[in-house]
Scaffold this active site. Structure first.
Site, PDB file in Angstrom:
ATOM      1  N   SER A 268      -3.196 109.211  23.074  1.00  0.00           N
ATOM      2  CA  SER A 268      -3.453 109.950  24.306  1.00  0.00           C
ATOM      3  C   SER A 268      -4.258 109.088  25.261  1.00  0.00           C
ATOM      4  CB  SER A 268      -4.249 111.226  24.014  1.00  0.00           C
ATOM      5  OG  SER A 268      -5.588 110.910  23.657  1.00  0.00           O
ATOM      6  N   ASP A 269      -4.145 109.409  26.550  1.00  0.00           N
ATOM      7  CA  ASP A 269      -5.147 108.891  27.468  1.00  0.00           C
ATOM      8  C   ASP A 269      -6.467 109.564  27.111  1.00  0.00           C
ATOM      9  OD1 ASP A 269      -6.385 107.534  29.536  1.00  0.00           O
ATOM     10  OD2 ASP A 269      -4.790 107.946  30.962  1.00  0.00           O
ATOM     11  N   TRP A 270      -7.549 109.027  27.624  1.00  0.00           N
ATOM     12  CA  TRP A 270      -8.880 109.467  27.199  1.00  0.00           C
ATOM     13  C   TRP A 270      -9.133 110.922  27.628  1.00  0.00           C
ATOM     14  CZ3 TRP A 270      -7.392 105.403  25.298  1.00  0.00           C
ATOM     15  CH2 TRP A 270      -8.196 104.511  24.589  1.00  0.00           C
TER      16      TRP A 270
END
Length: 705
Positions: A268-270
């Site tokens: 995932s992105d952060w």
């Protein structure tokens, strides 16, 4: 004269082909050159088992709690270590323009600037340099490249991406990934998918039909997987058709794994996960920066009530393990102290990339280049004269060891015979403009104004248009240098200025590269990877961009993104896709096609002669567009399907050959859920830009017998 032929070739490591579990490319450093090579290479012992078997052995030894913990990141940028199994921590670093997490570094051209080079060799070299920077810092995984399509000039993250055309982005991203991974570092393609605006990015749903996804927004990601062999994929913050991308079964399980055969792992992105169970079952392998939702409590409960299977958790761990094993991370130290952090070879690549990226948009009556013999004084004015404009803002922005501002670059390159004055004040700038032989106005945006997390306006920042207009009114040799990730508002000043340069965010040597172009030491050769409209309302997405009903933004323009839309609606842009001027001239011969007929699985070669008819060496970017004469579905008037950057000395002629496959003529058929090549006539258009067509030819696709 500095030229555009500098090619820093270096490959410390050979990428060994470990075809473990079909993961391509599997990476192993053949020689770390510092005594840390794996024992089986140095001592003649047999190589370790394939990555798939080693992953299964480790998986069988992990406890349920270890498995659940392993698929959540730790310490912001790490995959956690399991010491008892000799599993090391796996270190990540933000990209995509630099390995930015560990102090000062080398800053390379931003993605849009790399796309402006139209140079696959440069993409590979920048990838190799990024990989070397990672190894010098012990970084295993670089969080880049980024390839979301430039849909609108307002997107605050356009500077990271590779322009509006899926073919151009796809062609450049594969060699960059190969360059990164050739150094024993995993690349991460991002942000999957349709992260085309930063406005309300955590809540907005990109509403996109299937054909548009497959033809416009997916091709660069697909090329990263199938041609580049990328090891990691990062999902985006936004929703796609109502489902968060980090929880999107269609994106991760159907498209990535089933359709494209991806064998790496998906992160995932952060903080982009909102529902742990949906992410777990939707195909996400690793939640970053920690297991906030994909955690032990969520998984234990879901396993107990039958909403989650243990096999799903095991698969995620398996994906991560076999990827890092195939990359060699368990068999060597990742840090290489033989590579300096401030690597002079990498600095040369950064400079050459900047030189190639700069686009000369306008050059009325040959205002450029500036002749040192006739110019005795220059004023360098405007807000970006001394400012750091090497990169846009957000997670991509790095600190650098060295930086050359536009003001300093001009002062250095001007020589002792030219006086250089500078100012950021309007009144003072106008006063200087009245006294000097030439004025360079440094305008545009910067890391504070054009950044991840927000969109930017189309208009230049406050006062800049007035500054340009006022200076140009008193000095006929006013050159404007724009720093931006895309198009800006031209009204009110463009027709008053004889020369305009698009500098983008070209890395740490922005000032040197701009100055070399201004004085003619480098012949500008960049070409626009995005259409620059006359006014924002002309953009095909303008009626729908930021149009939000129930947090949904419709991609109603469909496949007619960028030049496809301008052409279809016969809207004249300010500067068209592929545009870029030179200090020399190029003459095109008649394009020839061989064979003239191909089957639906065949290919043809388009060849033509290109001659430099001027008195300067220069690079020309030959562009091939295709028009489907008669299609059963709506099609753009033309689409880019080939290009080649060619270097020509004065008077030199070269034969350019471009390969066109029938597969490149296909459209996405929503009924069969696949690409279809229709038999019939196709017009081939060869030119110097999308609207500067120099020659045409015909190709016939004949039905298979």
């Amino acid at each position: 004269m500095k030229n555009n032929k500098i090619r820093t070739r270096r490959l410390l490591f050979l990428a060994a082909a470990l075809l473990a579990a079909g993961f391509v490319p599997s990476l192993r450093a053949a020689d770390d050159s510092n005594g840390t090579s794996p024992n089986f290479l140095a001592g003649g012992e047999p190589p370790p088992p394939p990555a798939e078997k080693r992953a299964e052995d480790l998986l069988s030894q992990m406890t349920p709690d270890e498995k659940m913990a392993y698929i959540g990141g730790t310490n912001n940028f790490y995959i956690r270590a399991i010491p008892r199994l000799n599993l090391p921590a796996i270190k990540m670093s933000d990209g995509p323009m630099a390995a930015r997490n560990d102090g000062p570094t080398t800053a390379y051209p931003a993605g849009i600037a790399l796309a402006a080079t139209w140079d696959t060799n440069m993409a590979r070299e920048i990838g190799e340099a990024l990989g070397r920077d990672c190894r010098s810092r012990g970084v295993n995984i670089l969080l880049g490249p980024a390839v979301n399509i430039y849909r609108s000039p307002l997107c605050g993250r356009n500077f990271e991406y590779m322009g509006e055309d899926p073919f151009l982005a796809a062609t450049l991203v594969a060699p960059e990934i190969k360059g990164i991974q050739s150094q024993g570092v995993l690349a991460t393609i991002k942000h999957f998918a349709c992260n085309n605006e930063e406005w309300d990015r955590n809540r907005i749903s990109s509403e996109v039909d299937e054909r548009t996804l497959e033809e416009i927004y997916f091709p660069a990601f697909k090329a990263a997987v199938q041609d580049g062999g990328v090891g990691c994929v990062m999902t985006s913050y936004n929703l796609l058709n109502g489902v968060h991308c980090a929880e999107n079964d269609y994106l991760m399980n159907q498209v990535l794994r089933k359709d494209w055969g991806f064998n790496g792992f998906v992160m995932s992105d952060w903080s982009a996960v909102h529902n742990g169970l949906l992410a777990l079952n939707g195909g996400l392998d690793l939640e970053m920066p920690r297991g906030t939702y994909m955690n032990r409590a969520t998984m234990t409960k879901a396993l107990a009530n039958g909403q989650l299977k243990q096999a799903v958790i095991d698969d995620k761990v398996r994906h991560i393990l076999r990827t890092i094993i195939a990359a060699g991370f368990l068999d060597r130290p990742q840090a290489l102290d033989t590579i300096p952090r401030n690597d002079p070879d990498n600095a040369r690549v950064a400079l050459e990339g900047a030189r190639e990226a700069i686009v000369l948009l306008k050059n009325y009556r040959h205002a450029l280049p500036l002749e040192r013999k006739s110019i005795k004084s220059i004023a360098v004015v405007g807000p970006n004269a001394a400012r750091q404009v090497y990169c846009g803002g957000g997670s991509a922005f790095p600190r650098v060891f060295e930086y050359v501002s536009i003001r300093d670059g001009i002062a250095r390159e001007a020589g002792s015979g030219i006086k250089v004055f500078t100012s950021t004040n309007l009144t003072e700038s106008v006063a200087l403009a009245k006294q000097v032989d030439a004025v360079v106005v440094c305008a545009g945006f910067n890391a504070s104004l054009e950044s991840e997390g927000k969109d930017r306006p189309f208009d230049l920042p406050a006062g800049q248009s007035n500054l340009i207009h006022a200076v140009a009114a008193v000095n006929h040799r006013t050159i404007v240098v724009i720093s931006s990730g895309g198009g800006v508002a031209w009204a009110g000043w463009l027709d008053k200025t004889p020369a305009v340069i698009e500098a983008w965010y070209p890395g740490q040597f922005v000032g040197q590269a701009v100055a070399e172009v201004l004085f003619g030491d480098v012949n500008p050769s960049g070409r626009l990877p995005a259409t620059f409209e006359k006014k924002f309302e002309d953009n095909p997405s303008a009626p729908y961009y930021h149009l939000s009903a129930n947090n949904k933004t419709p991609y109603t323009e469909g496949i007619f993104v960028g030049y496809r839309g301008y052409d279809a609606k016969e809207v004249e842009p300010e500067f068209c896709f592929g545009h870029g001027l030179s200090y020399t001239e190029f003459k095109y011969g008649k394009p020839l096609v061989s064979p003239a007929e191909i089957p639906p699985d065949g290919e043809a070669t388009v060849s033509l002669e290109v001659k430099n008819t001027g008195n300067r060496a220069g690079d020309e970017v030959v562009q091939l567009y295709v028009h489907d004469v008669k299609s059963s579905v709506p099609q753009p008037p033309k689409e880019l399907k080939g290009f080649l950057r060619v270097v020509l000395d004065p008077g030199e002629t070269k034969t350019v050959k471009l390969t066109l496959t029938a597969e490149q003529l296909a459209f996405w058929d929503v009924k069969t859920r696949g690409f279809v090549v229709e038999p019939g006539a196709y017009e081939l258009l060869v030119g110097s830009s999308s609207r500067d067509i120099r020659g045409k030819a015909k190709l016939e696709v004949v039905a298979a017998k």
